[in-house]
Design a protein around this motif. Sequence first.
Motif, short mmCIF file in Angstrom:
data_model
loop_
_atom_site.label_atom_id
_atom_site.label_comp_id
_atom_site.label_asym_id
_atom_site.label_seq_id
_atom_site.Cartn_x
_atom_site.Cartn_y
_atom_site.Cartn_z
N LEU A 60 53.35 16.97 -19.50
CA LEU A 60 52.91 17.78 -20.64
C LEU A 60 53.93 18.88 -20.94
O LEU A 60 54.23 19.15 -22.11
N ILE A 61 54.49 19.50 -19.88
CA ILE A 61 55.54 20.51 -20.10
C ILE A 61 56.70 19.89 -20.88
O ILE A 61 57.15 20.42 -21.89
N THR A 62 57.15 18.73 -20.41
CA THR A 62 58.28 18.05 -21.05
C THR A 62 57.97 17.73 -22.51
O THR A 62 58.81 17.95 -23.40
N SER A 63 56.76 17.22 -22.75
CA SER A 63 56.40 16.83 -24.13
C SER A 63 56.32 18.03 -25.05
O SER A 63 56.80 17.98 -26.19
N ILE A 64 55.69 19.11 -24.57
CA ILE A 64 55.57 20.29 -25.44
C ILE A 64 56.96 20.84 -25.73
O ILE A 64 57.29 21.18 -26.87
N LYS A 65 57.82 20.91 -24.69
CA LYS A 65 59.17 21.44 -24.91
C LYS A 65 59.94 20.59 -25.92
O LYS A 65 60.63 21.12 -26.79
N ARG A 66 59.79 19.25 -25.80
CA ARG A 66 60.50 18.37 -26.74
C ARG A 66 59.94 18.60 -28.15
O ARG A 66 60.69 18.71 -29.12
N SER A 67 58.61 18.71 -28.25
CA SER A 67 57.99 18.89 -29.57
C SER A 67 58.46 20.18 -30.23
O SER A 67 58.68 20.24 -31.44
N LEU A 68 58.61 21.22 -29.43
CA LEU A 68 59.01 22.52 -29.98
C LEU A 68 60.51 22.62 -30.20
O LEU A 68 60.97 23.57 -30.84
N GLY A 69 61.27 21.67 -29.66
CA GLY A 69 62.72 21.78 -29.80
C GLY A 69 63.34 22.68 -28.75
O GLY A 69 64.44 23.20 -28.94
N ILE A 70 62.63 22.89 -27.63
CA ILE A 70 63.21 23.73 -26.59
C ILE A 70 63.53 22.91 -25.33
O ILE A 70 63.55 23.42 -24.22
N ASP A 71 63.77 21.60 -25.57
CA ASP A 71 64.29 20.76 -24.49
C ASP A 71 65.82 20.87 -24.45
O ASP A 71 66.49 20.19 -23.70
N ARG A 72 66.39 21.72 -25.28
CA ARG A 72 67.82 22.03 -25.28
C ARG A 72 67.95 23.55 -25.23
O ARG A 72 66.98 24.27 -25.44
N ALA A 73 69.15 24.02 -24.92
CA ALA A 73 69.37 25.46 -24.91
C ALA A 73 69.72 25.93 -26.32
O ALA A 73 70.32 25.20 -27.10
N TRP A 74 69.30 27.16 -26.64
CA TRP A 74 69.64 27.79 -27.92
C TRP A 74 70.51 29.01 -27.63
O TRP A 74 70.14 29.85 -26.82
N ASN A 75 71.65 29.09 -28.31
CA ASN A 75 72.56 30.22 -28.10
C ASN A 75 72.23 31.35 -29.07
O ASN A 75 72.12 31.13 -30.27
N CYS A 76 72.08 32.54 -28.50
CA CYS A 76 71.65 33.68 -29.31
C CYS A 76 72.70 34.78 -29.34
O CYS A 76 73.45 34.99 -28.39
N ALA A 77 72.76 35.48 -30.50
CA ALA A 77 73.57 36.69 -30.65
C ALA A 77 72.61 37.86 -30.75
O ALA A 77 71.67 37.81 -31.54
N LEU A 78 72.84 38.90 -29.96
CA LEU A 78 71.99 40.09 -30.05
C LEU A 78 72.76 41.19 -30.77
O LEU A 78 73.90 41.50 -30.40
N VAL A 79 72.16 41.77 -31.81
CA VAL A 79 72.83 42.83 -32.57
C VAL A 79 72.04 44.14 -32.39
O VAL A 79 70.86 44.21 -32.74
N GLY A 80 72.71 45.15 -31.82
CA GLY A 80 72.07 46.44 -31.60
C GLY A 80 71.79 46.66 -30.13
O GLY A 80 70.74 46.30 -29.63
N VAL A 81 72.77 47.25 -29.41
CA VAL A 81 72.64 47.39 -27.96
C VAL A 81 72.11 48.79 -27.61
O VAL A 81 72.81 49.59 -27.00
N GLY A 82 70.89 49.07 -28.05
CA GLY A 82 70.19 50.31 -27.65
C GLY A 82 69.32 50.00 -26.45
O GLY A 82 69.59 49.08 -25.68
N ASN A 83 68.24 50.79 -26.29
CA ASN A 83 67.36 50.60 -25.13
C ASN A 83 66.71 49.22 -25.12
O ASN A 83 66.73 48.52 -24.11
N LEU A 84 66.13 48.84 -26.26
CA LEU A 84 65.45 47.55 -26.30
C LEU A 84 66.46 46.42 -26.15
O LEU A 84 66.23 45.46 -25.39
N GLY A 85 67.61 46.54 -26.83
CA GLY A 85 68.66 45.51 -26.73
C GLY A 85 69.10 45.30 -25.29
O GLY A 85 69.22 44.17 -24.81
#
Lengths: 212, 212
Positions: free
Chosen positions: B70-95
């Motif tokens: 079920l974990i595998t199926s939900i991840k595939r359905s959501l498109g998170i069976d692969r890695a997503w590369n992120c850019a973070l903009v704004g390196v304050g406290n929350l960043g």
Amino acid sequence: MKSEHIPKATIARLATYIQVLSEFKREGTDVVSSERLAEACSVNSSQIRKDLAYFGEFGVRGVGYYVQDLITSIKRSLGIDRAWNCALVGVGNLGRALLRHREFSRKGFIIRGAFDCDPYKIGEVVEGMEIVCSRQLPAKVKELGLDIGVITTPPERAQRAANYLIGAGIKGIINFAPARIAVPKHIHLEYVDFFHYFYAAAFHIRFDESRD
Amino acid sequence: MKSEHIPKATIARLATYIQVLSEFKREGTDVVSSERLAEACSVNSSQIRKDLAYFGEFGVRGVGYYVQDLITSIKRSLGIDRAWNCALVGVGNLGRALLRHREFSRKGFIIRGAFDCDPYKIGEVVEGMEIVCSRQLPAKVKELGLDIGVITTPPERAQRAANYLIGAGIKGIINFAPARIAVPKHIHLEYVDFFHYFYAAAFHIRFDESRD
């Protein structure tokens, strides 16, 4: 109030309405049409009417909404026309970011106590607040009149933090730790999981790509 | 997939299902009844069936759900069976807190670039990552294959951060800044506002008090 069963999605949208209305207010807008408010909130105007109908009658036909009146009414309906005193448990990276986050006091949630079990952190001062041992929660909750506990511990310590807060007589818990916790029925518990926004983005991006 | 119009609430609950299923997996549970899964997720079992039905058929009558499947199926359905590369903009406290948050890489969202406009921050290294000037976003998005932009700037700089990200060719934006921003239709935008959890807690605590 019609019902205690206000949908969670409605409360989430009310948060958006307050934010957008506050932006209108800052710009000097006194009255806003329901269409313009809806557009700025990215919902349709019938949704706004439906959400507000839980709390009473708002808006003037042919005019729209009085910005300040609507902010006041939504805040009163939500119970945020008063300040809520919060205890934060777990002063790691996320805890520190929340302690320094200016929006909390602006929105009426005042973090009055910061707690941690780590002897190296106890006594340290963050944002003018001294970090206190979590065992002192019962005394501090009474002394400071704390209403809401905010958990920002690692997942394996979240339940213990919750136990401390519940034993101390807190009324509600906002859990930022990625762990499910058990609380008695009279405690209001909210899980903050911002990853579902990332999941939603991933899902939609992949869906769009599959159509190209 | 039946539809692109999966309700947001379903995606939020799928995030919860993955978290709870992962906890079952860590405890060594291979199969879980729909009742037990429902209880651990604080929803009813018909809701789980309804949410999963968007993506296919899951579960075995009289048995329940196979946890890993079920974990595998939900991840595939959501498109998170692969890695997503992120850019973070704004390196304050929350960043900074997000850059140091271990759950991101665990959940498949890898922050590969940290950007800020502040000359005092550019060049600083946080979590092994050098903070880069936001003007370099177009080059870096291509070079690092970045998919999703994460905005953690102050509210007044959120739109400019979004403009940089959009110009750089990012596909989706997660906005943590307390400001509404405008993006073209092909960009998937999510607002993270964790204050609505505080609003919900305040609302319910006050409602309970009014009944006492």
